[in-house]
Each structure stands twice: as C-alpha cells, then as structure tokens.
Design a protein around this motif. Structure first.
Motif, PDB file in Angstrom:
ATOM      1  N   TYR A  39     -36.324  19.066   1.286  1.00 20.15           N
ATOM      2  CA  TYR A  39     -36.002  18.880  -0.453  1.00 20.15           C
ATOM      3  C   TYR A  39     -34.416  18.495  -0.879  1.00 20.15           C
ATOM      4  CZ  TYR A  39     -33.428  23.121   2.170  1.00 20.15           C
ATOM      5  OH  TYR A  39     -32.684  23.089   2.326  1.00 20.15           O
ATOM      6  N   VAL A  40     -33.723  17.612  -1.942  1.00 19.07           N
ATOM      7  CA  VAL A  40     -32.567  17.671  -1.818  1.00 19.07           C
ATOM      8  C   VAL A  40     -31.863  17.825  -2.053  1.00 19.07           C
ATOM      9  CG1 VAL A  40     -31.901  15.464  -2.040  1.00 19.07           C
ATOM     10  CG2 VAL A  40     -33.558  14.910  -1.599  1.00 19.07           C
ATOM     11  N   ASN A  41     -30.714  18.724  -2.095  1.00 16.56           N
ATOM     12  CA  ASN A  41     -29.856  19.399  -2.804  1.00 16.56           C
ATOM     13  C   ASN A  41     -28.643  17.913  -2.484  1.00 16.56           C
ATOM     14  OD1 ASN A  41     -30.939  21.500  -3.066  1.00 16.56           O
ATOM     15  ND2 ASN A  41     -29.746  22.910  -1.277  1.00 16.56           N
ATOM     16  N   LEU A  42     -28.500  17.617  -4.023  1.00 16.39           N
ATOM     17  CA  LEU A  42     -27.902  16.755  -3.441  1.00 16.39           C
ATOM     18  C   LEU A  42     -26.070  16.861  -4.334  1.00 16.39           C
ATOM     19  CD1 LEU A  42     -27.461  13.227  -3.612  1.00 16.39           C
ATOM     20  CD2 LEU A  42     -27.746  13.246  -6.624  1.00 16.39           C
ATOM     21  N   VAL A  63     -17.454  19.830  -3.217  1.00 14.72           N
ATOM     22  CA  VAL A  63     -18.630  18.734  -3.545  1.00 14.72           C
ATOM     23  C   VAL A  63     -19.808  19.855  -4.035  1.00 14.72           C
ATOM     24  CG1 VAL A  63     -20.197  17.613  -2.041  1.00 14.72           C
ATOM     25  CG2 VAL A  63     -18.009  17.333  -1.360  1.00 14.72           C
ATOM     26  N   PRO A  64     -19.539  20.137  -4.871  1.00 11.49           N
ATOM     27  CA  PRO A  64     -20.209  21.101  -6.076  1.00 11.49           C
ATOM     28  C   PRO A  64     -21.710  19.972  -6.161  1.00 11.49           C
ATOM     29  CG  PRO A  64     -19.044  20.279  -7.717  1.00 11.49           C
ATOM     30  CD  PRO A  64     -18.812  19.354  -6.866  1.00 11.49           C
ATOM     31  N   VAL A  65     -22.765  20.649  -6.045  1.00 11.01           N
ATOM     32  CA  VAL A  65     -24.568  20.310  -5.043  1.00 11.01           C
ATOM     33  C   VAL A  65     -24.909  20.782  -6.934  1.00 11.01           C
ATOM     34  CG1 VAL A  65     -26.248  21.638  -3.717  1.00 11.01           C
ATOM     35  CG2 VAL A  65     -23.950  21.781  -2.827  1.00 11.01           C
ATOM     36  N   ILE A  66     -26.326  20.063  -6.445  1.00 15.84           N
ATOM     37  CA  ILE A  66     -27.757  19.990  -7.982  1.00 15.84           C
ATOM     38  C   ILE A  66     -28.403  20.245  -6.680  1.00 15.84           C
ATOM     39  CG2 ILE A  66     -29.015  18.547  -8.948  1.00 15.84           C
ATOM     40  CD1 ILE A  66     -26.616  17.035  -9.874  1.00 15.84           C
ATOM     41  N   ILE A  82     -25.659  15.898 -13.199  1.00 14.50           N
ATOM     42  CA  ILE A  82     -23.957  15.689 -13.127  1.00 14.50           C
ATOM     43  C   ILE A  82     -23.223  15.766 -14.291  1.00 14.50           C
ATOM     44  CG2 ILE A  82     -22.564  13.073 -12.561  1.00 14.50           C
ATOM     45  CD1 ILE A  82     -25.633  12.331 -11.374  1.00 14.50           C
ATOM     46  N   THR A  83     -23.478  16.180 -15.332  1.00 14.69           N
ATOM     47  CA  THR A  83     -22.107  15.738 -16.432  1.00 14.69           C
ATOM     48  C   THR A  83     -21.807  17.353 -16.377  1.00 14.69           C
ATOM     49  OG1 THR A  83     -23.254  14.404 -17.887  1.00 14.69           O
ATOM     50  CG2 THR A  83     -22.016  15.841 -19.398  1.00 14.69           C
ATOM     51  N   GLU A  84     -22.559  17.854 -16.226  1.00 21.52           N
ATOM     52  CA  GLU A  84     -22.370  19.487 -16.319  1.00 21.52           C
ATOM     53  C   GLU A  84     -21.318  19.673 -15.082  1.00 21.52           C
ATOM     54  OE1 GLU A  84     -24.137  24.235 -16.307  1.00 21.52           O
ATOM     55  OE2 GLU A  84     -25.535  22.054 -16.781  1.00 21.52           O
ATOM     56  N   LEU A  85     -22.038  19.422 -13.586  1.00 15.36           N
ATOM     57  CA  LEU A  85     -21.422  19.919 -12.584  1.00 15.36           C
ATOM     58  C   LEU A  85     -19.472  19.351 -12.772  1.00 15.36           C
ATOM     59  CD1 LEU A  85     -22.605  18.447  -9.574  1.00 15.36           C
ATOM     60  CD2 LEU A  85     -20.349  17.336 -10.358  1.00 15.36           C
ATOM     61  N   THR A 115     -23.016  25.309  -1.692  1.00 14.95           N
ATOM     62  CA  THR A 115     -23.086  24.985  -0.571  1.00 14.95           C
ATOM     63  C   THR A 115     -24.599  24.968  -0.412  1.00 14.95           C
ATOM     64  OG1 THR A 115     -23.574  27.553  -0.730  1.00 14.95           O
ATOM     65  CG2 THR A 115     -21.660  27.013   0.979  1.00 14.95           C
ATOM     66  N   GLY A 116     -25.007  24.486   0.664  1.00 12.43           N
ATOM     67  CA  GLY A 116     -26.272  24.102   0.851  1.00 12.43           C
ATOM     68  C   GLY A 116     -26.868  22.717   0.682  1.00 12.43           C
TER      69      GLY A 116
END
Length: 463
Positions: free
Chosen positions: A324-327, A339-342, A357-360, A375-376
């Motif tokens: 999986y990709v936690n970006l 560095v927040p994660v999606i 990305i906009t919300e982040l 995290t993650g």
C-alpha cells in the motif's frame, strides 16, 4: 472547592509541551469539552478540551511556558468541578460494591486513570495453624473489582511520574517508591520529590546544589550573551516542531546511506492537462494541480518498483515491503517542516488525491495537523518548486526508502519533434536509501514518474 486540570499525556510519550495560547481567561465560565488552550508538542499544535465544567479560578502558566506532563495547567471552581473532585476522591467501604464516579474524560486522550490498572489481590489472614506465618501467607484471589488495601511497604505497582521527575529523583538520589504523590491519581510531581529530599536531608543534596549552580551559571551566561548581542541578534529556544524535525533529519542522514539522482523532463502535456481540468466546470470545486498528478504518478511507479516502498527493519533483520502507499506530503509551516500522510493514496483517484492534498495543506498551514496524521508514511514528496527552486537533495523521512522532490516548472528552449521550441520543463530530484534501493531501481522509478509527466496518457498503460 477547586479542581486542578493537569497537562495530560498527549499520546506521544513526550515529557512536556509548550503552551502556545489560552483560549479562555480567569473568571470565564467553561463548558465540558470546550477547548481551553493550544499546546505545541514535538509534532503539532493541539487544542486541549476541558474535562470539567465550571469557572476558571486560576491559569498557572503563561503563553510560551514549557509545561511538563502532570503539572497543573488550570484550576476550576464551581459546583460541577467540585462534584468531580469529590467523586474522584471517594472510595467505597470494604465489602460494599464499588460505585466510584470517574473524573470526567478528556476527549481524545483516553479515560482518567483508576486507582489501579489491573485486578488486585487481598492478603489472606494467617491462621494460627499456618506454619508459614503471616509473612508467607498465600494470597487469595479477590473479586475482580475489589478495592484492596496493601501494606505500605509493598507498593502495588511502579510509582507514577513523568520522565523529567524521574530524572530529578535520580539526580537527587531519591527512591520514588518512598515518595507520596500529590498529583492526580497519585502522580508524583517535581515538588513532591524536592519536598521529600528537603525533609529527609538526602545526602545527595550536594548534587541538587550543584545542579542549581549549573542552572544559575547557564542563566548568567545566557544573560551575558544577550547583553553582548544587544539588538544585533535574536535568540530563540530550540523546541517543538523545529527540534523534532532537526533530530529526525540528523538521525536519517547518519543512519540511511542517501543517494540522489535527477531527471529533467518536458511537462508541457501535464501543464496542458492541468489547464484543461481547471477550466472544466464539473471540477470547479477541486484543485487539481501538478502536485496531484505527480502524486498519482508516484503511486503508479511505486507499484512497478516496490523497493522504493519499503523500510529497513534493523531490529528484525528484515526488509519490509509495503503493499500500500501511505504518501507523505512535506509541508512548510511557520513552526517548521512537517510531513502529514495521505493513507492508502494508491487507492485514490486523481480527484480524490487532489482533494486530500488540498485539505492536508490547509490543515498544516493552520497548525492543526494532529500527531496521528504524521505517522505511518511509506514514501514522501516535497515541492521546493513553489519557491522557484529547480532541484535539490531532499533528506529521507525516517523509516522510508525514498523521497521525490519537485522542482519549479520553467519555460526553456527544448528539443521537440526534431526542432527547438519553448517547452514547460521540470527537474525531478529523487533521494533514496541505498541499503534498500540499487541505482538501477532508483533510476527506473524516476524514469516511470517522468514518463507519466511527459505523457499523462501513459498512466493508462501502467499497472
């Protein structure tokens, strides 16, 4: 009767937090779970909700103070707070069913601690014919919810305190098992340790005096520097997000062998796609830019190059590949880089990625990103192109195998269809952990991302 609210453990194992601002003032009426303060940890700014309803009697700290976990932040008055204080201190008499009322719960940070975190046992009364005597009497199981008094010389569990208080006790030579805690649920505070040391005349009072002299010397040195510097410099303490970022970057730089590679590509087709999507009225509520398309390209390329979506587990002696990709999306804020994660970015559509990305970004700029959102991560993107920078060598986010830097989009003379034309050009900068990723794998990944940005339609061919 007042009720103290102490700084709780915010769930990160951190010993303290900086009080950024009060959202209330002395004399205000506060409702249960109303936000009362903003505090900054090593990761983010967090709003603290009130566990009590009542009148604010006293604010014990000012904005800018660093407050240790367990220290009193605020004292409440009023009947609701008084009732909560009385309820928290009441215990049911032996033999009766326990009807304890817990201290109100602080939303988001777990329930208030009970008198004991695990089932207790009561001491069996030794019989005259028990050859082993009372000191070796067998313990009989008590009901699961029974409240049992234990002999004071045999504490039921490790004394509760915070890391700074434990360090102080160690410096002073104080055994915490002998100290009575005055804090909530028996928490041992700094003042408890200092009072105990003063009361029993601990031999290590010399150490305390020496520590005091060292603190005084440090303060004198700081004052001297400030006097010497005058108005020519400004000194700020290293703490909060800035301190945590620095520690993480140093750890990353000296743990993972970094390799960086660069790839300059013609992104004219991507810029045309961005313009087309922007003019589509059906997508007017969505901001689909180069970052979103690059994020989609990264997710696709990671599927083809899984070594970039892995981590080095030194403790287990294993390489862990993620399916999986936690970006992570690096965000520059007034308080430092975060560095927040999606989560599961690879499962999102282009529009969903753009919205995330906009919300982040909006949350990061407001300083409201929660620690759990940072995290993650399994791979990160940083965009120094927004500052007009063409290329760089980004440092890996700890625990990740790669990070992609996006440079600025610039119009340049470029070879196109056998001639020279002005084209939209971007440089991609990839840093990766050479323990996990060989040069060939890193190059293939970067080429895959670049090919999508050159011809976005190629994404339809990838899987």
């Amino acid at each position: 009767m007042g009720q103290d609210f102490r700084l709780p453990d915010l769930g990160e194992g951190l010993p303290d937090a900086e009080l950024v601002s009060w959202l209330i003032a002395e004399g205000d009426e506060v409702a249960l779970n109303q936000n009362i303060a903003e505090v900054e940890t090593a990761k983010a700014v967090i709003e603290l909700p009130s566990p009590f309803a009542g009148t604010v009697q006293k604010l014990h700290h000012a904005a800018g103070d660093v407050v240790e976990v367990g220290e009193v932040l605020i004292t409440f008055g009023g009947q609701d707070a008084a009732d909560a204080a009385v309820a928290a201190s009441e215990a049911t008499a032996e033999g009766e069913e326990e009807t304890e009322k817990a201290t109100p719960n602080l939303v988001g940070y777990g329930a208030a601690p009970r008198r004991s975190a695990r089932p207790q046992r009561r001491t069996r009364v030794a019989r005259a014919d028990d050859a082993r005597g009372p000191d070796t009497a067998v313990l009989e199981a008590a009901p699961h919810d029974a409240i049992v008094e234990q002999p004071p010389e045999r504490p039921m569990e490790r004394p509760r305190s915070t890391p700074p208080v434990r360090k102080l006790a160690k410096d002073l030579g104080v055994d915490l098992a002998l100290v009575s805690g005055s804090g909530q649920a028996g928490l041992i505070t700094r003042s408890d340790v200092e009072a105990y040391a003063a009361r029993v005349g601990v031999a290590d009072a010399t150490a305390a005096a020496e520590a005091g002299r060292e603190r005084a010397q440090a303060a004198d040195a700081a004052s001297a520097r400030a006097a010497q510097d005058g108005d020519r410099t400004t000194r700020r303490p290293i703490r909060g997000v800035r301190k945590a970022t620095a520690e993480a970057m140093v750890a990353s730089a000296f743990t993972a062998p970094h390799v960086s590679t660069f790839h300059t590509v013609d992104v004219t087709a991507t810029m045309q796609l961005v313009a087309s999507l922007k003019s589509d009225r059906a997508l007017a509520d969505h901001r689909i830019g180069v970052m979103a398309i690059a994020a989609k390209a990264v997710c696709l390329a990671l599927g083809r190059n899984p070594s970039l979506n892995a981590k080095w587990d030194a403790a287990a002696g294993e390489i862990v590949e993620h399916h999986y990709v936690n970006l992570g999306i690096a965000a520059a804020t007034d308080r430092g880089l975060i560095v927040p994660v999606i989560p599961d970015a690879d499962a999102l559509t282009l529009v969903e990625l753009a919205d995330a990305i906009t919300e982040l970004a909006q949350t990061a700029r407001s300083g409201k990103t929660p620690p759990s959102a940072m995290t993650g991560g399994t791979f990160s993107i940083t965009n120094f192109g927004v500052f007009g920078i063409e290329a760089g060598t980004p440092i890996l986010n700890p625990g990740e195998a790669g990070i992609l830097g996006l440079g600025s989009v610039q119009r340049r003379p470029w070879e196109h269809e056998g001639g020279i034309a002005l084209r939209e050009v971007m440089t991609l900068s990839l840093s990766f952990d050479h323990r996990l990723v060989d040069g060939a794998e890193g190059s293939r990944f970067l080429a895959d991302v670049g090919s999508i940005l050159v011809e976005p339609g190629r994404a339809m061919l990838m899987r």
